[in-house]
Design an enzyme around this catalytic site. Structure first.
Site, PDB file in Angstrom:
ATOM      1  N   LEU A   1      -9.162  -5.237   2.029  1.00  0.00           N
ATOM      2  CA  LEU A   1      -7.887  -5.409   1.933  1.00  0.00           C
ATOM      3  C   LEU A   1      -7.243  -6.624   1.463  1.00  0.00           C
ATOM      4  O   LEU A   1      -7.669  -7.507   2.355  1.00  0.00           O
ATOM      5  CB  LEU A   1      -7.016  -4.720   3.236  1.00  0.00           C
ATOM      6  CG  LEU A   1      -5.758  -4.269   3.132  1.00  0.00           C
ATOM      7  CD1 LEU A   1      -5.855  -3.061   2.067  1.00  0.00           C
ATOM      8  CD2 LEU A   1      -5.112  -3.830   4.473  1.00  0.00           C
ATOM      9  N   ASP A   2      -6.722  -6.677   0.243  1.00  0.00           N
ATOM     10  CA  ASP A   2      -6.376  -8.269  -0.066  1.00  0.00           C
ATOM     11  C   ASP A   2      -5.522  -8.905   0.872  1.00  0.00           C
ATOM     12  O   ASP A   2      -4.897  -8.395   1.668  1.00  0.00           O
ATOM     13  CB  ASP A   2      -5.518  -8.035  -1.349  1.00  0.00           C
ATOM     14  CG  ASP A   2      -6.095  -7.430  -2.543  1.00  0.00           C
ATOM     15  OD1 ASP A   2      -7.429  -7.494  -2.464  1.00  0.00           O
ATOM     16  OD2 ASP A   2      -5.422  -6.845  -3.548  1.00  0.00           O
ATOM     17  N   GLN A   3      -5.551 -10.188   0.907  1.00  0.00           N
ATOM     18  CA  GLN A   3      -5.056 -11.151   1.800  1.00  0.00           C
ATOM     19  C   GLN A   3      -3.384 -10.780   1.968  1.00  0.00           C
ATOM     20  O   GLN A   3      -2.801 -10.900   2.936  1.00  0.00           O
ATOM     21  CB  GLN A   3      -5.041 -12.730   1.452  1.00  0.00           C
ATOM     22  CG  GLN A   3      -4.380 -13.450   2.581  1.00  0.00           C
ATOM     23  CD  GLN A   3      -4.540 -15.008   1.860  1.00  0.00           C
ATOM     24  OE1 GLN A   3      -5.387 -15.426   0.938  1.00  0.00           O
ATOM     25  NE2 GLN A   3      -3.974 -15.996   2.687  1.00  0.00           N
TER      26      GLN A   3
ATOM     27  N   ARG B   1      -3.475  -2.522  -8.373  1.00  0.00           N
ATOM     28  CA  ARG B   1      -2.693  -3.530  -8.872  1.00  0.00           C
ATOM     29  C   ARG B   1      -3.111  -3.454 -10.279  1.00  0.00           C
ATOM     30  O   ARG B   1      -2.013  -3.579 -11.422  1.00  0.00           O
ATOM     31  CB  ARG B   1      -2.819  -4.955  -8.291  1.00  0.00           C
ATOM     32  CG  ARG B   1      -2.508  -4.934  -6.845  1.00  0.00           C
ATOM     33  CD  ARG B   1      -3.160  -6.024  -6.242  1.00  0.00           C
ATOM     34  NE  ARG B   1      -2.864  -7.427  -6.559  1.00  0.00           N
ATOM     35  CZ  ARG B   1      -3.379  -8.615  -6.050  1.00  0.00           C
ATOM     36  NH1 ARG B   1      -4.392  -8.686  -5.403  1.00  0.00           N
ATOM     37  NH2 ARG B   1      -3.016  -9.603  -6.962  1.00  0.00           N
TER      38      ARG B   1
ATOM     39  N   THR C   1      -1.849  -8.052   0.923  1.00  0.00           N
ATOM     40  CA  THR C   1      -1.743  -6.674   0.989  1.00  0.00           C
ATOM     41  C   THR C   1      -1.661  -6.117   2.443  1.00  0.00           C
ATOM     42  O   THR C   1      -2.266  -6.595   3.314  1.00  0.00           O
ATOM     43  CB  THR C   1      -2.715  -5.663   0.334  1.00  0.00           C
ATOM     44  OG1 THR C   1      -2.664  -6.104  -0.988  1.00  0.00           O
ATOM     45  CG2 THR C   1      -2.371  -4.257   0.592  1.00  0.00           C
TER      46      THR C   1
END
Length: 314
Positions: free
Chosen positions: A140-142, A244, A144
Site C-alpha cells: 500500500l503506497d505511503q 493510479r 494511500t
C-alpha cells in the site's frame, strides 16, 4: 519481559525435508538462520527428543523442541504508535492504515512505520520482544490509506501470499479523480511496466515501458461531482501503482497525485487534499486457517471526506 522462550513444533508438510535452521526460521522470522544454527549447535534443539545437529533435516510430523536462549537479530524497533485494528485473531490482523505512513523502515525512514507499531503490538501479546514478526502481506503506497493484511505466523503468511499471487483476493478502492467519465462502468487492460526514463520510480502503460506485465482494473462511478468524480476501482491484478496509472492513462488522474497528475492542476488539487486521494476500502479473502470467507471494510480518513465535501459545494 521474558528473555527465553521454549516450545515444541510439528514439522508441516510443505517444510518436509528442509534443514532444521530453515524450518525454525519460518516459525521465528525475526531470527537469522545463522543465529538459529548457533542455538542448535549449543544443544538447545531436539528432534523427537534427541539432540539435533545444525545440518540435520526434519520431516513431516516430527516434533522439534527449541529453547531460544539468544535474542532475535532481525527486528523492527517496537514503537507504541496508534493502530486502527479492524480484525485480529491468532493468525492475522487487518488494519486501516492512515495516509503518510510507510509499511516498513526504508531508506532514511527507520521509525514511525506500520511495522514498528505492529512489532510493539505483538510484543505486548507475547511478553517476549520480537518473538513474532509482523508479516505485511501486500503493498500500500505511503500516501494511500486503507486496508492492510498482516500475518502473525508463517502458515498464515504463506496462505495469504499464495492467494495474492493467484489473484484470489478481491479488493476495492475509492478514488477522487479529475473530470467525469462518460460511462458509469469502464475498465483498463493496458499492460504496466517501469517508465523508460524513470525506472524504479514511475510506472507507465507506454509501449516502451520496461518489463511490462499484463494488468486489468475495473472501475465504476460512485458519484459525479461538478468537475470531478468519486470512483470505485477493482484491481484484478497487482501491479505497482496500478490504479493510479490506469486512471491517468484513461485521462482521469487521481487528484493530488504528484506522479501521475503532475500538471497545471496539481496546485489546485493540493488545496483539496495533500496526497493522492486513494483509499483501500474493502477486501475479501479466505481465512488462511479456517477457510471462511472474510470481508472487511475500512472507513476513509477525514482528509478524503473533507475533499469530497468541498468538491460537492463547488
Amino acid at each position: 519481559m521474558k528473555t527465553a522462550f521454549e516450545t515444541d513444533l510439528i514439522v508441516e508438510e510443505y517444510l518436509n525435508g528442509v534443514r532444521i535452521d530453515r524450518f525454525l526460521s519460518r516459525h521465528f522470522r525475526n531470527y537469522s538462520t545463522h543465529r538459529l544454527q548457533r542455538i542448535v549447535q549449543a544443544g538447545f534443539a531436539k528432534v523427537n527428543g534427541t539432540q539435533a545437529s545444525p545440518l540435520q533435516r526434519v520431516f513431516r510430523g516430527q516434533q522439534v523442541s527449541i529453547v531460544l536462549v539468544e535474542p532475535p537479530d532481525k527486528t523492527y524497533d517496537p514503537e507504541p504508535l496508534s493502530l486502527e485494528i479492524l480484525f485480529e485473531d491468532a493468525w492475522l490482523m487487518i488494519i486501516n492504515k492512515p495516509p503518510g505512513i510507510i509499511a516498513h523502515p526504508a531508506g532514511n525512514i527507520l521509525s514511525g512505520t506500520v511495522a514498528n507499531a505492529l512489532q510493539h503490538h505483538l510484543d505486548q501479546q507475547t511478553g517476549i520482544r520480537s518473538l513474532l514478526r509482523p508479516g505485511i502481506v501486500h503493498r500500500l503506497d505511503q500516501y494511500t490509506s486503507g486496508i492492510l493484511i498482516v500475518a502473525k505466523e508463517h502458515l498464515a503468511h504463506r496462505s495469504l501470499s499464495i492467494q495474492f499471487q493467484k489473484n484470489q483476493i478481491s479488493k476495492s478502492y475509492l478514488a477522487i479523480v479529475r473530470d467525469n467519465p462518460e460511462q458509469n462502468a469502464f475498465e483498463n487492460r493496458a499492460a504496466i511496466g517501469e517508465h523508460p526514463t524513470q525506472a524504479g520510480v514511475c510506472m507507465t502503460t507506454h509501449p516502451q515501458a520496461l518489463r511490462a506485465k499484463a494488468a486489468f482494473t475495473r472501475f465504476e462511478v460512485v458519484e459525479r461531482l461538478p468537475q470531478h468524480a468519486l470512483i470505485r476501482a477493482f484491481p484484478q491484478t497487482g501491479r505497482l501503482h496500478q490504479i493510479r496509472v490506469h486512471l491517468a492513462d484513461l485521462g482521469f488522474p487521481i487528484i493530488a497525485d504528484d506522479f501521475y497528475g503532475n500538471d497545471e492542476r496539481l496546485l489546485a488539487d493540493r488545496e483539496l487534499i495533500n496526497r493522492q486521494a486513494l483509499h483501500a476500502e474493502q477486501i475479501e479473502f479466505a481465512h488462511p486457517v479456517t477457510g471462511l470467507t472474510m470481508k472487511i471494510s475500512a472507513e476513509a480518513p477525514d482528509d478524503f471526506h473533507q475533499a469530497l465535501r468541498r468538491l460537492r459545494s463547488v
